[in-house]
Design an enzyme around this catalytic site. Structure first.
Site: not given
Lengths: 351, 351, 351, 351
Positions: B12, B188, B195-196
């Site tokens: 953030g 996403k 990605e895994y």
């Protein structure tokens, strides 16, 4: 230094060009005289026969063989017959590393050094350079290192890995002495096995995105197929070409294979004309067999290979067997026409 | 333009910094007053409570919530209670897209627009920018687009995809309106599923390389384990850190995840201190469940998830069952001590 | 008829017993004289050496070799040296079918017939009989058929397959001429490959049942592990030994392997003392390699093999690589101690 | 005792028949009046409406609902509206256990007990009995136990598990109280998940056998497909129907699913007319999702599910993506027509 190249297809010719561009002298031969002529016009020394070719090399003679794996053995034998002690033969093709182990042993009896060089880079290699994985004796590697250095990409624009500093190591320049004969093609084999896995990860993920609209479509939900549960969560009409492009920018999965995927989807968003029958060359198979041999689990690499087999319908008999079993235990496909509301229960309970 | 940020953890805070750097005005709040103070010192407008925070925003108010998924629902509710018609709430965390679908529907009854933004980029995002996948109404996306453009990486040094020309599309700048609410986190989620798979492909391949010396080692080949066949083909002592570095240069599998692998292996070649118990966050699980829901095969993505489960020994009872079965049908482990040369045959035939 | 048996381990000795019980004459040899003595006491003709053994056989001589695969080649050579035209050697062990193909070809040059017989039945075979899969010439199969018929189970209490009638076929009696030399062990190899798959299906399913109480337990849900979603659906404390017993009665998955599972779980409900390190003999490996060779997808058979590898921690380096990658891109495990409520978001976004 | 049955399809009707045969009294209803009439003619008490049906039951009323899962919820609500405290509703269909958990909770507010009974046995159940997996309160289970005992197969000809003695436990008679509401269908769900895995193991293995003649056939080995290596080891023309029959006799993989496979192959050796598009009902999917939820690896069960998806071409877009990638990086399919002997090398090196 001097190199002799046998095999002037796109790869062989481009390697010769990179070498000449880097100041090396190249003697070239191919069974197709036009290929020889073309490179001679660019500055190479052409040869009319293997004998002529070897005659034009000076010792220690270094011969790079760049031909399809299926005929490499035969050509290596022909070349080796004309070479002698301290000469070097390089196999830059996609041979099974087991052939390298056997060939190197045999040639070493006559003092000839055999180097296997796994080569990656594709159609972009002429410009970018090729990633080179070499296996062979220290003598042979040291001798040909100037050639490998020229063929390899060098550091390019790629950031140096954090923690590395000082003089550039060979691997940072895109070539590596991986071990004795066979080690080069072994590393290349695993490289391609990994490539299959990465490609499959992208393909599976994009397929999920492509079906994120399942709740919007009329789905097949006959008595035989489970209907989509919770269709309210599958109402997305995702633009996969745009997503592939997006992920190239700052995402964790950015990669060269993603670049290619984005390019493919951009030029042909619906992938029209592609039947989806996916070929495989030998490396993916050899990788899985190596994993099995050494007892290492490789479910992702194996799954990616098996998906290619299935894409060519090699799962057909297995699927027929499954259908036949289901017919047996449940009378599936053979529901009585006048069945009451319980027909579905009948079906399901059969299992 | 103005943005309010709730949640000033690393992500953030860095997003706020990129926004301020890009000329935007940021109002910030966190339950930790020090976090607020730090960013106020860098130019943000700090707030002491959610009420204070919302009061400092001008309409239409735009609030970005950047907190752990487990408490996002509660905080979104608190923020929403202070907002009204045409205001916008952005969830930039890692929520399940199903929560987005539900929340967006509920908030829309009060005229509040809900935008889910999947964010990738990790610890390098402050400098490089974040890849942003957004879901929500056209109105909301158009309103916040200037913010997304600033947070995203832009084109950077990445080559434009062949065939693309003219004005840069949003996806070429690293952000995209993927569809209605939920679409951003859905994309996403699949991104992380991929990605895994990619990570597993590298891990499996490197494990094969690491065991390419099986023929050199004393292997376990008791009566119970199949001995290595053809050990002559597994005599390679591969330097995996060097190979990972090599593949970064010109090979087909070059990628950011490979860059990270090379860095990890370079700094810790034997991976000392790593137990190999691999965590998973929710996205890999959700991806597999989505594949199952829409009936799309995802064996590679599922295998990569299951490997992580197994790395944490969640396969223990299954393995015990297998051992127990083997004990039953073959008297495995219970070979009579005075057995003759056929004991092995006994064992094997049991199966 | 007469049979010579080399190798008097449990399997070899029991086959001899079944044959003698069926009225056949057996000459027996083993390197362990006690084994010979025991069977001689039961009615077999003992031999003191291979020469003595072969001398006691009458032509055409039939020798069954029942020893571990690792020494089968050597012993077959020794026996063959004492045999001649029209004699028959049977390999009843668990050889790789590729060895059969090579051996048969070599022995055929001297007129010797080689038959490979895959044998299944385990410790129960003496009583029930063994399922026999034979490969070899028609002459050899026809010659030894009376022996195979006696060793096999016959029809037993098993219902005849619907649609079969008339005279009983060999396969209905538990033996089959599968094809030329190698075909017997090939079929046995695939049999064992299937067995691995079935065992894994049971093991995985029982593991899910064993974890159906996940919502009742304190689960690992640190910042690094996804917490259980919807714990209200995982509140079942299933008694797996009872379930295994239940499924034996009338369910679709009733099978001999389930019988064994039920017995194992009944005698040791918590599987105490089992480490869950699952061995594998060669057949599962050979099956996967054969599938890869002929291009047939075998994801289930491969997964069941890989699970065994992983049960022995052969996935360790791969898992370490995964952990190392995660450390790189997300600073996982290295969360700043004073992190505010967003620490989770930091973590997740890293991916 | 008395039971009311709603839904008189094959399963419902046969359960009624078994109950009446066992001396129980059955009240029956179906939206199809003919189904009611048929069973009334066999001795059941027919009903003309749900109201009529419930009116004919005596307290505590026990209603078995045996209808497709898709309408079970609606019918259970209708029935429940007519029942009260201490009455029992049994769902014998294939509901998702999650629905059971929710329904049981809701009905318990009105004192109604909900029992879910997973039922396996298929078309043979009338004769053999059904394997029953029940979930619900102790009161409900105890009340309906006499019914379950009659519907279940009993011990039949199945050997008692070694170590079990004394009085027969319920699970030895084919029914079991698995836990609270939902536990019955949970166990049935996992049962079917296992069934998928076993079926796939057989299908994959038989497919390998069916392709053991790869070395005899003209195989596809264009430049794009790896040729069969070592064809001398794939010269077997295996008769798969005979092998399936053989394995029924004494082998480790003998099982009811093998019996069905042998029957199917015997009646249709080439599986003519079967397209091999394999359906799946919900249980396989729910099993995989449950495994993912509780973090248990289930690669075999997942692979068997994904094979079914792929058999219906749901992998199509993924395969197209793979082909598109290959086209990009290697110019695959687009080899220049006048290429010299190195074209193969070009192709391969592209990867």
């Amino acid at each position: 230094m001097q190199l002799g190249m046998v095999g002037l297809g796109r790869m062989g010719a481009n390697i010769v060009r990179r070498l000449m561009h880097g100041g090396h002298e190249c003697v070239v031969f191919d069974t197709n005289p036009d290929s020889v002529k073309n490179l001679a016009a660019e500055g190479a020394t052409g040869a009319e026969s293997l004998e002529d070719f070897v005659g034009k090399l000076t010792g220690p003679k270094v011969v790079w063989v760049m031909i399809p794996a299926s005929i490499t053995g035969k050509v290596v034998d022909q070349v080796a017959a004309l070479l002698g002690d301290a000469d070097i033969i390089i196999d830059g093709g996609n041979s099974n590393y087991r052939d390298d182990v056997r060939r190197a042993k045999k040639l070493s009896e006559r003092g000839i050094h055999y180097v296997d060089v796994g080569t990656s880079g594709g159609v972009f290699g002429l410009e970018r350079g090729y990633c080179l994985m070499a296996g062979g004796s220290d003598y042979a590697f040291d001798t040909i290192e100037p050639l490998l250095k020229t063929i390899a990409p060098g550091t390019g624009e790629i950031d140096r890995t954090p923690g590395r500093n000082g003089e550039l190591a060979p691997e940072e320049q895109g070539y590596l002495h991986c071990g004795p004969s066979g080690a080069g093609h072994f590393v290349k084999m695993v490289h391609n096995g990994i490539e299959y896995g990465i490609m499959a990860a992208f393909a599976e993920g994009l397929n999920i995105l492509d079906n994120a609209d399942a709740g919007l479509r009329e789905t097949e939900h006959s008595a035989e197929i489970a209907p989509l549960e919770e269709p309210e969560y599958y109402q997305f009409d995702i633009d996969t070409p745009k997503v592939a492009e997006l992920w190239r920018r700052g995402s964790v999965i950015s990669s060269w294979l993603l670049d290619l995927t984005a390019a493919a989807l951009n030029s042909n968003p619906n992938l029209d004309g592609l039947a989806g029958r996916v070929s495989d060359s030998g490396e993916g198979r050899w990788t899985v067999k190596a994993a099995v041999d050494v007892g290492v689990p490789a479910p992702v690499l194996a799954a990616s290979l098996f998906e290619r087999f299935a894409s060519r319908d090699n799962d057909h008999f297995a699927n027929q067997v499954l259908s036949a079993m289901r017919q047996q235990f449940g009378g599936h496909r053979e529901l009585p026409s006048g069945d009451s509301l319980e027909s579905g229960a009948n079906r399901d309970h059969a299992e």
